[in-house]
Design a protein around this motif. Structure first.
Motif, PDB file in Angstrom:
ATOM      1  N   TYR A  96      19.463  -2.772 -10.325  1.00 47.51           N
ATOM      2  CA  TYR A  96      18.027  -2.536 -10.297  1.00 47.51           C
ATOM      3  C   TYR A  96      17.495  -2.554  -8.864  1.00 47.51           C
ATOM      4  CZ  TYR A  96      18.339  -3.686 -15.294  1.00 47.51           C
ATOM      5  OH  TYR A  96      18.670  -3.713 -16.621  1.00 47.51           O
ATOM      6  N   ALA A  97      17.881  -3.568  -8.096  1.00 48.54           N
ATOM      7  CA  ALA A  97      17.327  -3.712  -6.749  1.00 48.54           C
ATOM      8  C   ALA A  97      17.924  -2.691  -5.784  1.00 48.54           C
ATOM      9  CB  ALA A  97      17.572  -5.128  -6.239  1.00 48.54           C
ATOM     10  N   GLY A  98      19.243  -2.463  -5.854  1.00 46.98           N
ATOM     11  CA  GLY A  98      19.883  -1.541  -4.926  1.00 46.98           C
ATOM     12  C   GLY A  98      19.470  -0.103  -5.152  1.00 46.98           C
ATOM     13  N   VAL A  99      19.649   0.392  -6.370  1.00 46.87           N
ATOM     14  CA  VAL A  99      19.300   1.777  -6.666  1.00 46.87           C
ATOM     15  C   VAL A  99      17.786   1.975  -6.581  1.00 46.87           C
ATOM     16  CG1 VAL A  99      19.384   3.598  -8.414  1.00 46.87           C
ATOM     17  CG2 VAL A  99      21.340   2.070  -8.104  1.00 46.87           C
ATOM     18  N   GLY A 100      17.033   1.036  -7.132  1.00 41.38           N
ATOM     19  CA  GLY A 100      15.576   1.160  -7.082  1.00 41.38           C
ATOM     20  C   GLY A 100      15.039   1.157  -5.667  1.00 41.38           C
ATOM     21  N   ALA A 101      15.595   0.299  -4.787  1.00 36.44           N
ATOM     22  CA  ALA A 101      15.114   0.239  -3.403  1.00 36.44           C
ATOM     23  C   ALA A 101      15.488   1.500  -2.640  1.00 36.44           C
ATOM     24  CB  ALA A 101      15.689  -0.992  -2.707  1.00 36.44           C
ATOM     25  N   VAL A 102      16.686   2.044  -2.860  1.00 37.85           N
ATOM     26  CA  VAL A 102      17.091   3.275  -2.173  1.00 37.85           C
ATOM     27  C   VAL A 102      16.192   4.437  -2.588  1.00 37.85           C
ATOM     28  CG1 VAL A 102      18.918   5.004  -1.994  1.00 37.85           C
ATOM     29  CG2 VAL A 102      19.476   2.584  -1.771  1.00 37.85           C
ATOM     30  N   LEU A 103      16.001   4.631  -3.893  1.00 35.74           N
ATOM     31  CA  LEU A 103      15.157   5.726  -4.368  1.00 35.74           C
ATOM     32  C   LEU A 103      13.708   5.535  -3.929  1.00 35.74           C
ATOM     33  CD1 LEU A 103      16.553   6.204  -7.996  1.00 35.74           C
ATOM     34  CD2 LEU A 103      17.052   7.572  -5.958  1.00 35.74           C
ATOM     35  N   SER A 104      13.221   4.307  -3.981  1.00 40.90           N
ATOM     36  CA  SER A 104      11.849   4.049  -3.564  1.00 40.90           C
ATOM     37  C   SER A 104      11.667   4.310  -2.074  1.00 40.90           C
ATOM     38  CB  SER A 104      11.460   2.606  -3.896  1.00 40.90           C
ATOM     39  OG  SER A 104      10.149   2.323  -3.473  1.00 40.90           O
ATOM     40  N   THR A 105      12.670   3.966  -1.269  1.00 39.54           N
ATOM     41  CA  THR A 105      12.582   4.216   0.178  1.00 39.54           C
ATOM     42  C   THR A 105      12.541   5.709   0.468  1.00 39.54           C
ATOM     43  OG1 THR A 105      13.786   2.153   0.635  1.00 39.54           O
ATOM     44  CG2 THR A 105      13.698   3.801   2.393  1.00 39.54           C
ATOM     45  N   LEU A 106      13.369   6.489  -0.221  1.00 37.13           N
ATOM     46  CA  LEU A 106      13.363   7.939  -0.011  1.00 37.13           C
ATOM     47  C   LEU A 106      12.025   8.550  -0.425  1.00 37.13           C
ATOM     48  CD1 LEU A 106      16.957   8.855  -1.264  1.00 37.13           C
ATOM     49  CD2 LEU A 106      16.156   8.687   1.105  1.00 37.13           C
ATOM     50  N   VAL A 107      11.531   8.165  -1.598  1.00 39.47           N
ATOM     51  CA  VAL A 107      10.248   8.696  -2.065  1.00 39.47           C
ATOM     52  C   VAL A 107       9.119   8.276  -1.124  1.00 39.47           C
ATOM     53  CG1 VAL A 107       8.552   8.588  -3.932  1.00 39.47           C
ATOM     54  CG2 VAL A 107      10.976   8.836  -4.464  1.00 39.47           C
ATOM     55  N   SER A 108       9.134   7.025  -0.684  1.00 34.96           N
ATOM     56  CA  SER A 108       8.081   6.545   0.212  1.00 34.96           C
ATOM     57  C   SER A 108       8.123   7.268   1.552  1.00 34.96           C
ATOM     58  CB  SER A 108       8.230   5.029   0.419  1.00 34.96           C
ATOM     59  OG  SER A 108       8.084   4.323  -0.798  1.00 34.96           O
ATOM     60  N   ALA A 109       9.336   7.462   2.105  1.00 35.41           N
ATOM     61  CA  ALA A 109       9.456   8.134   3.397  1.00 35.41           C
ATOM     62  C   ALA A 109       8.981   9.576   3.314  1.00 35.41           C
ATOM     63  CB  ALA A 109      10.901   8.080   3.880  1.00 35.41           C
TER      64      ALA A 109
END
Length: 298
Positions: A96-109
């Motif tokens: 949850y934290a690893g995949v969610g943080a990676v996808l969230s970082t890409l979307v946010s950037a």
């Protein structure tokens, strides 16, 4: 000039230390407040770490901050509980934290870069909506997200926890502010003049400049998802999909009938801190590199 060579009207240097004293006193109060805040945050962590070393008899007797003798036994009981349920909860939290943080970082950037560097109708309205999302407490979204995932047929699955974690209003806001400051307009225009597509301009030109900000968003999202309790508690009913937060809560809930499970919950809480410490130590080099590069540019 006076007889001893001192200019007329100047005060002796002996008064300088007295002038510095009010400034020094003014600095003491903020430092004291920071120290009190640090103690307030660190004492519970220290208590958990020390309590994890206590045997059951030591834990429920008079507690001191001296280390106990039951750490290895507690760890063995923790990893043996429920045929390795704790390790499964750890794997779920990493997912949850690893995949969610990676996808969230890409979307946010990408979102922050678009809001900072593109002109289009409704841009300001979207940005203000993002700011509204930053101010909105996450607990108010739990029920709407539950109903939405139920309509999509994703209730109880890993996706019900992952999908709501991808969109982070604060991450988009932080990326927008960082992109506006770190990516010069001249560099973007030069890439476009050279014939680079918008996607190539973003990936080859903007992303290296946005890397420290993206690392910050990733860390904040990873820690937030790792420590999130309410969303998986509402979404999940299968114990095999629990993250650490909900899994440890289930141990505490069962501890009312089995006091021995309190020790397991405390040890599990102490172990769950270690990945966050390791992540912070690993990612701090990116901030150090950014400070060094900023100093060289100056």
């Amino acid at each position: 000039m006076s007889a001893v060579g001192t200019p007329v009207g100047t005060r002796p240097a002996i008064g300088a230390p007295a002038a510095r004293r009010p400034r020094q006193r003014a600095r003491v109060l903020p430092t004291a407040v920071l120290l009190v805040g640090a103690l307030y945050c660190l004492v519970p962590v220290a208590w958990v770490l020390v309590a994890s070393t206590k045997s059951r008899g030591e834990l429920f007797s008079t507690f001191t901050f001296a280390p106990g003798t039951g750490l290895l036994d507690n760890l063995g009981d923790l990893f043996a509980y429920g045929d390795g349920a704790f390790l499964l909860w750890c794997a779920n939290s990493l997912l949850y934290a690893g995949v969610g943080a990676v996808l969230s970082t890409l979307v946010s950037a990408m979102s922050g870069y678009a809001l900072a560097k593109f002109r289009f109708p409704g841009r300001d309205a979207i940005f203000y909506a993002v700011l509204g999302g930053v101010l909105l407490p996450g607990i108010t979204l739990a029920i709407p997200q539950y109903l939405l995932m139920s309509k999509l047929g994703l209730m109880g699955s890993h996706w019900s926890v992952l999908l709501p974690s991808i969109i982070s209003p604060f991450g988009i806001y932080l990326s927008r502010v960082y992109a506006a400051a770190a990516v010069p307009e001249e560099v973007v225009e030069a890439a476009r003049i050279d014939g680079a597509s918008e996607w190539r301009t973003f990936t080859a030109v903007a992303v290296p400049m946005l890397l420290p900000g993206m690392v910050t968003v990733f860390m904040l999202q990873f820690v937030g998802i790792w420590n999130n309790f309410l969303l998986p508690f509402v979404m999940l009913s299968d114990e095999h999909r629990y993250p650490l937060t909900v899994g440890l809560y289930s141990l505490l809930a069962k501890g009312s009938g089995e006091p021995a499970l309190y020790s397991l919950a405390i040890v599990g809480a102490a172990v769950s801190i270690l990945p966050l410490i390791a992540l912070l130590l690993f990612l701090q080099r990116f901030w150090r590199m950014d400070l060094i590069s900023g100093g060289l540019k100056g």
